[in-house]
Write a protein that holds these residues in place. Structure first.
Motif, PDB file in Angstrom:
ATOM      1  N   ASP A 180     -33.024  82.942 -24.059  1.00  0.00           N
ATOM      2  CA  ASP A 180     -33.797  83.085 -22.731  1.00  0.00           C
ATOM      3  C   ASP A 180     -33.934  81.684 -22.228  1.00  0.00           C
ATOM      4  O   ASP A 180     -33.910  81.521 -20.887  1.00  0.00           O
ATOM      5  N   LYS A 181     -33.870  80.369 -23.112  1.00  0.00           N
ATOM      6  CA  LYS A 181     -33.767  79.191 -22.445  1.00  0.00           C
ATOM      7  C   LYS A 181     -32.615  78.934 -21.652  1.00  0.00           C
ATOM      8  O   LYS A 181     -32.465  77.999 -20.650  1.00  0.00           O
ATOM      9  N   LEU A 182     -31.528  79.320 -22.269  1.00  0.00           N
ATOM     10  CA  LEU A 182     -30.459  79.223 -21.350  1.00  0.00           C
ATOM     11  C   LEU A 182     -30.238  79.773 -20.064  1.00  0.00           C
ATOM     12  O   LEU A 182     -29.764  79.499 -18.968  1.00  0.00           O
ATOM     13  N   ALA A 183     -30.856  81.165 -20.166  1.00  0.00           N
ATOM     14  CA  ALA A 183     -30.830  81.980 -19.144  1.00  0.00           C
ATOM     15  C   ALA A 183     -31.949  81.497 -17.794  1.00  0.00           C
ATOM     16  O   ALA A 183     -31.624  81.734 -16.689  1.00  0.00           O
ATOM     17  N   GLU A 184     -32.576  80.474 -18.138  1.00  0.00           N
ATOM     18  CA  GLU A 184     -33.559  79.905 -17.030  1.00  0.00           C
ATOM     19  C   GLU A 184     -32.781  79.231 -16.061  1.00  0.00           C
ATOM     20  O   GLU A 184     -33.305  79.141 -15.272  1.00  0.00           O
ATOM     21  N   PHE A 185     -31.583  78.621 -16.394  1.00  0.00           N
ATOM     22  CA  PHE A 185     -30.892  77.868 -15.628  1.00  0.00           C
ATOM     23  C   PHE A 185     -30.459  78.557 -14.189  1.00  0.00           C
ATOM     24  O   PHE A 185     -30.517  78.411 -13.046  1.00  0.00           O
ATOM     25  N   ASN A 186     -29.867  80.041 -14.817  1.00  0.00           N
ATOM     26  CA  ASN A 186     -29.572  80.763 -13.667  1.00  0.00           C
ATOM     27  C   ASN A 186     -29.334  81.899 -14.327  1.00  0.00           C
ATOM     28  O   ASN A 186     -28.540  82.452 -14.781  1.00  0.00           O
ATOM     29  N   PRO A 187     -30.578  82.942 -14.046  1.00  0.00           N
ATOM     30  CA  PRO A 187     -30.821  84.343 -14.665  1.00  0.00           C
ATOM     31  C   PRO A 187     -29.431  85.091 -14.464  1.00  0.00           C
ATOM     32  O   PRO A 187     -29.150  86.136 -15.062  1.00  0.00           O
ATOM     33  N   SER A 188     -28.578  85.054 -13.267  1.00  0.00           N
ATOM     34  CA  SER A 188     -27.718  86.090 -12.995  1.00  0.00           C
ATOM     35  C   SER A 188     -26.261  85.763 -13.665  1.00  0.00           C
ATOM     36  O   SER A 188     -25.367  86.603 -13.693  1.00  0.00           O
ATOM     37  N   SER A 189     -26.221  84.607 -14.425  1.00  0.00           N
ATOM     38  CA  SER A 189     -24.976  84.460 -14.840  1.00  0.00           C
ATOM     39  C   SER A 189     -25.172  84.071 -16.380  1.00  0.00           C
ATOM     40  O   SER A 189     -26.068  83.778 -16.957  1.00  0.00           O
ATOM     41  N   LEU A 190     -24.080  84.235 -17.155  1.00  0.00           N
ATOM     42  CA  LEU A 190     -23.922  83.865 -18.393  1.00  0.00           C
ATOM     43  C   LEU A 190     -23.700  82.261 -18.551  1.00  0.00           C
ATOM     44  O   LEU A 190     -22.628  81.827 -18.187  1.00  0.00           O
ATOM     45  N   ASN A 191     -24.606  81.367 -18.871  1.00  0.00           N
ATOM     46  CA  ASN A 191     -24.715  79.994 -18.777  1.00  0.00           C
ATOM     47  C   ASN A 191     -24.218  79.456 -20.056  1.00  0.00           C
ATOM     48  O   ASN A 191     -24.961  79.666 -21.231  1.00  0.00           O
ATOM     49  N   THR A 192     -23.066  79.166 -20.085  1.00  0.00           N
ATOM     50  CA  THR A 192     -22.354  78.644 -21.568  1.00  0.00           C
ATOM     51  C   THR A 192     -22.711  77.101 -21.677  1.00  0.00           C
ATOM     52  O   THR A 192     -22.561  76.400 -20.999  1.00  0.00           O
ATOM     53  N   VAL A 193     -22.424  76.914 -23.037  1.00  0.00           N
ATOM     54  CA  VAL A 193     -22.132  75.466 -23.588  1.00  0.00           C
ATOM     55  C   VAL A 193     -20.693  75.117 -23.614  1.00  0.00           C
ATOM     56  O   VAL A 193     -19.895  75.699 -24.398  1.00  0.00           O
ATOM     57  N   ARG A 194     -20.279  73.895 -22.904  1.00  0.00           N
ATOM     58  CA  ARG A 194     -18.887  73.810 -23.164  1.00  0.00           C
ATOM     59  C   ARG A 194     -18.862  72.496 -24.131  1.00  0.00           C
ATOM     60  O   ARG A 194     -19.348  71.464 -23.879  1.00  0.00           O
ATOM     61  N   ASN A 298     -31.596  85.077 -31.471  1.00  0.00           N
ATOM     62  CA  ASN A 298     -31.659  85.148 -32.932  1.00  0.00           C
ATOM     63  C   ASN A 298     -30.946  83.862 -33.341  1.00  0.00           C
ATOM     64  O   ASN A 298     -30.843  83.622 -34.850  1.00  0.00           O
ATOM     65  N   GLY A 299     -30.401  82.906 -32.714  1.00  0.00           N
ATOM     66  CA  GLY A 299     -29.427  82.010 -33.190  1.00  0.00           C
ATOM     67  C   GLY A 299     -28.103  82.376 -33.253  1.00  0.00           C
ATOM     68  O   GLY A 299     -27.238  81.561 -33.924  1.00  0.00           O
ATOM     69  N   TYR A 300     -27.488  83.684 -32.968  1.00  0.00           N
ATOM     70  CA  TYR A 300     -26.374  83.984 -33.433  1.00  0.00           C
ATOM     71  C   TYR A 300     -25.275  83.596 -32.263  1.00  0.00           C
ATOM     72  O   TYR A 300     -25.536  83.386 -30.910  1.00  0.00           O
ATOM     73  N   VAL A 301     -24.298  82.499 -32.620  1.00  0.00           N
ATOM     74  CA  VAL A 301     -23.299  81.973 -31.949  1.00  0.00           C
ATOM     75  C   VAL A 301     -22.178  82.754 -31.455  1.00  0.00           C
ATOM     76  O   VAL A 301     -21.495  83.309 -32.478  1.00  0.00           O
ATOM     77  N   THR A 302     -21.863  82.730 -30.363  1.00  0.00           N
ATOM     78  CA  THR A 302     -20.793  83.497 -29.833  1.00  0.00           C
ATOM     79  C   THR A 302     -19.629  82.603 -29.041  1.00  0.00           C
ATOM     80  O   THR A 302     -20.027  81.795 -28.274  1.00  0.00           O
ATOM     81  N   ILE A 303     -18.520  82.630 -29.506  1.00  0.00           N
ATOM     82  CA  ILE A 303     -17.478  81.912 -28.750  1.00  0.00           C
ATOM     83  C   ILE A 303     -16.988  82.793 -27.524  1.00  0.00           C
ATOM     84  O   ILE A 303     -16.363  83.717 -27.792  1.00  0.00           O
ATOM     85  N   VAL A 304     -17.220  82.347 -26.534  1.00  0.00           N
ATOM     86  CA  VAL A 304     -16.782  82.990 -25.090  1.00  0.00           C
ATOM     87  C   VAL A 304     -15.248  83.115 -25.123  1.00  0.00           C
ATOM     88  O   VAL A 304     -14.681  83.971 -24.774  1.00  0.00           O
ATOM     89  N   GLU A 305     -14.991  81.666 -25.166  1.00  0.00           N
ATOM     90  CA  GLU A 305     -13.267  81.320 -25.121  1.00  0.00           C
ATOM     91  C   GLU A 305     -13.121  80.107 -25.521  1.00  0.00           C
ATOM     92  O   GLU A 305     -13.789  79.226 -25.688  1.00  0.00           O
ATOM     93  N   CYS A 306     -11.880  79.812 -26.004  1.00  0.00           N
ATOM     94  CA  CYS A 306     -11.233  78.466 -25.985  1.00  0.00           C
ATOM     95  C   CYS A 306     -10.158  78.092 -25.389  1.00  0.00           C
ATOM     96  O   CYS A 306      -9.468  78.804 -24.958  1.00  0.00           O
ATOM     97  N   ASN A 307     -10.400  76.778 -24.764  1.00  0.00           N
ATOM     98  CA  ASN A 307      -9.455  76.096 -24.035  1.00  0.00           C
ATOM     99  C   ASN A 307      -8.419  75.198 -24.665  1.00  0.00           C
ATOM    100  O   ASN A 307      -8.926  74.049 -24.985  1.00  0.00           O
TER     101      ASN A 307
END
Length: 336
Positions: A180-194, A298-307
């Motif tokens: 939820d705290k990541l969604a605060e930045f922009n609820p319409s997108s998946l906001n990821t951590v690089r 719940n703290g589950y970490v998902t790797i969306v992609e690797c570059n």
């Protein structure tokens, strides 16, 4: 010639011309010094000093970073395989986005990796008992959000047929549920951590991190597609400013008007860093990787992609200063 010698030489020339033009417009830059690129690197030293507020001789120019660091410690013959979203779950072994449909070399695989007839995919999506929306994306070459579509079955099915017709490798995935705290930045997108990691001498180091978020109304987080990024400090708190893809500085999101307070802490940041450091050990042929990561409530970490190739450095230095400062001896040694 995606990772060819020719492309890298052409890039180096273009980057050098761009830096020189910038330096002429900013003559103070000629007074700066640079440890790794004594002549052309001085422009990066001054540019990132202005952006980050940190004066240093240990900044990396784009030309040096891509050709003398990434180009020397990453095996680009394997990069397309490691970046291929259809293979990534098998490579990572855990923490990957599940594949509902995986189209490779014209063959369609279901979530259990069984070969199925392409005519069954539409029915599978329409009758999915869990997911109302899906993501379809090419397995390679989705930089800037290219060939990434999000929507319900009726929206995704035409793209499935189109990508099949164009003979793309592609995947269909469920939407990632974000904290939820990541969604605060922009609820319409998946906001990821690089998260950028660097591996050498048997250790994996966390180099730098930032949050990437979509632009107004956007569904994807790509900065080059109108989004923003915000720096993450080593303690998990944010910088008080963000940048767009042109390194224009802002202190709030244009859609949500959410300001970037320095007391905001990215949820489960340390856990995300530890996961990617562990996964980097599986990529023995690649010394530097940039990971796009999410986490749920719940703290589950998902790797969306690797570059593993052509992953940018500019924003990291703009936020955090000379992020490779602690690794200069290693970088110098590989360029002797």
């Amino acid at each position: 010639m995606k990772n060819s010698f020719l492309r890298r030489r052409i890039f180096e020339i273009r980057a050098g011309v761009k830096d020189l033009v910038w330096g002429i417009k900013n003559p103070e830059s000629f007074k700066r010094k640079n440890t790794l690129s004594p002549i052309m690197g001085r422009f990066s030293s001054y540019k990132f000093e202005l952006l980050s507020g940190i004066k240093s001789e240990d900044y990396l120019s784009d030309a040096f970073y891509f050709n003398q660091l990434e180009g020397k410690i990453n095996n680009f013959e394997l990069s397309d395989y490691f970046n291929h979203k259809g293979y990534l779950p098998s490579i990572l072994q855990s923490n990957a986005i599940p594949l509902l449909i995986n189209n490779i070399a014209g063959i369609v695989y279901d979530a259990d990796d069984n070969i199925i007839d392409a005519s069954l995919v539409a029915e599978k999506l329409r009758n999915d008992p869990v997911n109302d929306e899906f993501v379809i994306k090419r397995s390679v070459g989705t930089g800037g959000g290219e060939s990434v579509e999000i929507g319900n079955a009726e929206k995704i099915i035409p793209f499935f047929n189109l990508y099949r017709k164009k003979k793309y490798d592609f995947v269909i995935q469920p939407l990632v549920k974000q904290h939820d705290k990541l969604a605060e930045f922009n609820p319409s997108s998946l906001n990821t951590v690089r998260i950028m990691t660097l591996a050498y001498d048997g250790e994996v180091h966390h180099v730098s991190s930032m949050v990437k978020m979509g632009g107004p109304g956007g569904r994807i987080d790509n900065v080059s597609a109108g989004g923003l990024c915000i720096g993450i400090k080593n303690d998990g708190s944010l910088t008080t400013f963000g940048f767009d893809c042109y390194l224009n500085k802002t202190t709030q999101h244009p859609q949500t008007q959410l300001e970037f307070p320095d007391n905001y802490e990215v949820p489960y940041f340390n856990e995300m860093v530890e996961v990617v450091k562990e996964k980097h050990q599986l990529f023995k042929s690649h010394g530097i990787i940039s990971w796009d990561v999410s986490v749920d409530n719940n703290g589950y970490v998902t790797i969306v992609e690797c570059n593993t190739a052509w992953s940018g450095l500019e924003s990291h230095q703009a936020f955090h200063g000379p992020v490779f400062e602690q690794h200069m001896s290693y970088i110098k040694n590989i360029n002797l």
